[in-house]
Motif scaffolding. Structure first.
Motif, PDB file in Angstrom:
ATOM      1  N   THR A 181       1.020  -2.953  -6.912  1.00 62.98           N
ATOM      2  CA  THR A 181       2.217  -2.317  -6.355  1.00 62.98           C
ATOM      3  C   THR A 181       3.354  -3.329  -6.319  1.00 62.98           C
ATOM      4  N   PRO A 182       4.415  -3.061  -7.070  1.00 59.43           N
ATOM      5  CA  PRO A 182       5.540  -4.003  -7.089  1.00 59.43           C
ATOM      6  C   PRO A 182       6.151  -4.174  -5.692  1.00 59.43           C
ATOM      7  N   ASP A 183       6.503  -5.397  -5.378  1.00 59.15           N
ATOM      8  CA  ASP A 183       7.210  -5.747  -4.142  1.00 59.15           C
ATOM      9  C   ASP A 183       6.425  -5.472  -2.860  1.00 59.15           C
ATOM     10  N   LEU A 184       5.116  -5.285  -2.952  1.00 61.51           N
ATOM     11  CA  LEU A 184       4.313  -5.078  -1.745  1.00 61.51           C
ATOM     12  C   LEU A 184       4.105  -6.420  -1.051  1.00 61.51           C
ATOM     13  N   GLU A 185       4.410  -6.459   0.226  1.00 53.90           N
ATOM     14  CA  GLU A 185       4.246  -7.682   1.012  1.00 53.90           C
ATOM     15  C   GLU A 185       3.419  -7.369   2.243  1.00 53.90           C
ATOM     16  N   GLU A 203       2.256  -8.566   6.027  1.00 52.72           N
ATOM     17  CA  GLU A 203       2.825  -9.370   7.109  1.00 52.72           C
ATOM     18  C   GLU A 203       1.786 -10.204   7.847  1.00 52.72           C
ATOM     19  N   LYS A 209      -2.534  -4.998  -5.345  1.00 49.97           N
ATOM     20  CA  LYS A 209      -1.678  -6.028  -5.941  1.00 49.97           C
ATOM     21  C   LYS A 209      -0.826  -5.461  -7.070  1.00 49.97           C
TER      22      LYS A 209
END
Length: 135
Positions: free
Chosen positions: A89-93, A95, A87
């Motif tokens: 990690t910036p901008d980790l999404e 799917e 969590k």
């Protein structure tokens, strides 16, 4: 607790750099110490009770279904730890992962592979998660 008059610092985040031609991928693995959110979403299973000849009952800790539930919970705990750590990690999404659905957590391994991380790179990320939490 203090050592030489000072409180020890906790582990710091681990940073993983995955080189890519389009730009390096920076992954931050935060330490995870509190598993209460995991325990709430994925409580410890309880074994079935068996009745003995004398009428007393005891937990059947060798029951195949119970043991399977323990293994499932252990796998989910590891996957949850990875997700919780990443969590940072910036901008980790994700799917296919729903943070509130334990049945989706183990998709983390598939998603790492589908994101074109090699086995070596995935292992480097997972080792950093472990180091960040000082395990």
């Amino acid at each position: 607790m203090k050592i030489k008059g000072q409180r020890p610092e906790g582990p710091k985040p681990e940073i993983v750099v995955i080189p890519r031609e389009a730009g390096d991928i920076i992954i931050t693995c935060n330490p995870v110490f509190d598993f209460s959110a995991f325990d709430k979403l994925c409580p410890m299973p309880k074994p079935a009770l068996i009745t003995m000849k004398d009428g007393t009952t005891m937990a059947d800790v060798n029951d195949v279904k119970y043991v399977d539930k323990l293994y499932t919970r252990a796998r989910r705990r590891t996957a949850w730890l990875i997700l919780e750590s990443l969590k940072g990690t910036p901008d980790l999404e994700w799917e296919t992962i729903n943070p509130s659905d334990p049945a989706t957590w183990e998709n983390v391994y598939t998603e790492l592979r589908d994101a074109h991380f090699s086995d070596l790179e995935s292992n480097k990320i997972l080792q950093s998660v472990i180091r960040a939490s000082a395990m």
